[in-house]
Design a protein around this motif. Sequence first.
Motif, PDB file in Angstrom:
ATOM      1  N   ALA A 173     -44.386   0.276  49.806  1.00  0.00           N
ATOM      2  CA  ALA A 173     -44.697   1.524  50.026  1.00  0.00           C
ATOM      3  C   ALA A 173     -45.350   2.143  48.994  1.00  0.00           C
ATOM      4  O   ALA A 173     -46.479   3.144  49.020  1.00  0.00           O
ATOM      5  CB  ALA A 173     -43.663   2.286  50.835  1.00  0.00           C
ATOM      6  N   PRO A 195     -37.060   0.832  48.747  1.00  0.00           N
ATOM      7  CA  PRO A 195     -36.473  -0.175  49.504  1.00  0.00           C
ATOM      8  C   PRO A 195     -36.189  -1.586  48.887  1.00  0.00           C
ATOM      9  O   PRO A 195     -36.703  -1.965  47.858  1.00  0.00           O
ATOM     10  CB  PRO A 195     -37.691  -0.591  50.400  1.00  0.00           C
ATOM     11  CG  PRO A 195     -38.503   0.659  50.562  1.00  0.00           C
ATOM     12  CD  PRO A 195     -38.265   1.153  49.217  1.00  0.00           C
ATOM     13  N   THR A 254     -32.376  -7.668  52.648  1.00  0.00           N
ATOM     14  CA  THR A 254     -33.324  -6.417  52.353  1.00  0.00           C
ATOM     15  C   THR A 254     -32.646  -5.163  53.030  1.00  0.00           C
ATOM     16  O   THR A 254     -31.913  -5.230  54.004  1.00  0.00           O
ATOM     17  CB  THR A 254     -34.442  -6.813  52.980  1.00  0.00           C
ATOM     18  OG1 THR A 254     -34.560  -6.915  54.594  1.00  0.00           O
ATOM     19  CG2 THR A 254     -35.381  -7.928  52.395  1.00  0.00           C
ATOM     20  N   ASP A 255     -32.881  -3.869  52.336  1.00  0.00           N
ATOM     21  CA  ASP A 255     -32.611  -2.751  52.932  1.00  0.00           C
ATOM     22  C   ASP A 255     -33.622  -1.742  52.929  1.00  0.00           C
ATOM     23  O   ASP A 255     -33.992  -1.148  51.808  1.00  0.00           O
ATOM     24  CB  ASP A 255     -31.217  -2.142  52.149  1.00  0.00           C
ATOM     25  CG  ASP A 255     -30.533  -1.026  52.491  1.00  0.00           C
ATOM     26  OD1 ASP A 255     -31.392  -0.501  53.464  1.00  0.00           O
ATOM     27  OD2 ASP A 255     -29.764  -0.370  51.920  1.00  0.00           O
ATOM     28  N   GLU A 256     -34.167  -1.619  54.105  1.00  0.00           N
ATOM     29  CA  GLU A 256     -35.421  -0.524  54.105  1.00  0.00           C
ATOM     30  C   GLU A 256     -35.029   0.743  53.948  1.00  0.00           C
ATOM     31  O   GLU A 256     -35.965   1.569  53.528  1.00  0.00           O
ATOM     32  CB  GLU A 256     -36.302  -1.053  55.366  1.00  0.00           C
ATOM     33  CG  GLU A 256     -37.033  -2.197  55.304  1.00  0.00           C
ATOM     34  CD  GLU A 256     -37.953  -2.484  54.422  1.00  0.00           C
ATOM     35  OE1 GLU A 256     -38.724  -1.447  53.872  1.00  0.00           O
ATOM     36  OE2 GLU A 256     -38.106  -3.273  53.883  1.00  0.00           O
ATOM     37  N   SER A 276     -36.610  -4.514  44.010  1.00  0.00           N
ATOM     38  CA  SER A 276     -37.494  -3.958  44.881  1.00  0.00           C
ATOM     39  C   SER A 276     -38.811  -4.628  44.765  1.00  0.00           C
ATOM     40  O   SER A 276     -39.436  -4.873  43.689  1.00  0.00           O
ATOM     41  CB  SER A 276     -37.693  -2.457  45.122  1.00  0.00           C
ATOM     42  OG  SER A 276     -38.659  -2.075  46.065  1.00  0.00           O
TER      43      SER A 276
END
Length: 264
Positions: free
Chosen positions: A188, A151, A144-146, A184
């Motif tokens: 959010a 994200p 994962t890459d916030e 994704s």
Amino acid sequence: MSSSSMLPAAATAASKRLILVHGTGHGGWCWYKVATLLRAAGHRVDAPDMAASGADARPLRDAPTFEDYSRPLLDALRALPPGEKAVLVGHSFGGMSVALAAEEFPDKVAAAVFLTAFMPDCAHPRTHTIEALPAGLDWMDSVTDEGHAPPSVFLGPQFLRRMLYQLCPEEDYTLSQSLARVSSYYVADQRRRPPFSADRYGAVSKVYVVAKQDLAMVEQYQRQMIASVPVAEVREMAGADHMAMLSAPEVLAGHLADIANTYA
């Protein structure tokens, strides 16, 4: 599977339209077995790639919102002739896109089918069902890459093989390794939206298909969603893993044909 579900096209009473929606990191390609069976039975089947998925060439950054991601499905419903309805089938995260489509175009949805999928309710924020995923799930080698916009998540090869594809033929897992993409969950972005409404999404007939051998979205979690959302019926697939369309395609195609014949 009912004996009439997979009859040749010439023997079917009426062609139904089904739109099959893939889950995270996948594309319309994962439906190739089920789409073939349903088309052979005379049904009209679409399996679109969501934005930045499958063969859609856009990078994930060009689909910054969940609505952008789901637009191919929304456009497919918008393009239906007046008075025509489709059965929508959402797998895994595809359930969220189906819910959005039902919210936007309730009069164009004959039924919303959730195949071991996220099925949101109308009482909580849209992301509630995603955030209720059991905390003990081992994501293994997924990344994962916030900091990415949006994200991002990439489902790792070990996670896919052991948790999602454990009952699938080896060649289908090999196919996934050629075609899986970064995607994704748009948590959010979806948090900023109001809950799905009872008079639109809530009014659409829903069918849940339980995959009893799913190791990621385990049966207990699937049952929790079913308990919180009124559904017209629940169907079970005893020998299906998370990728039910690949591990048990004939059984799933039979269920979907029956559902289409019932609701469309």
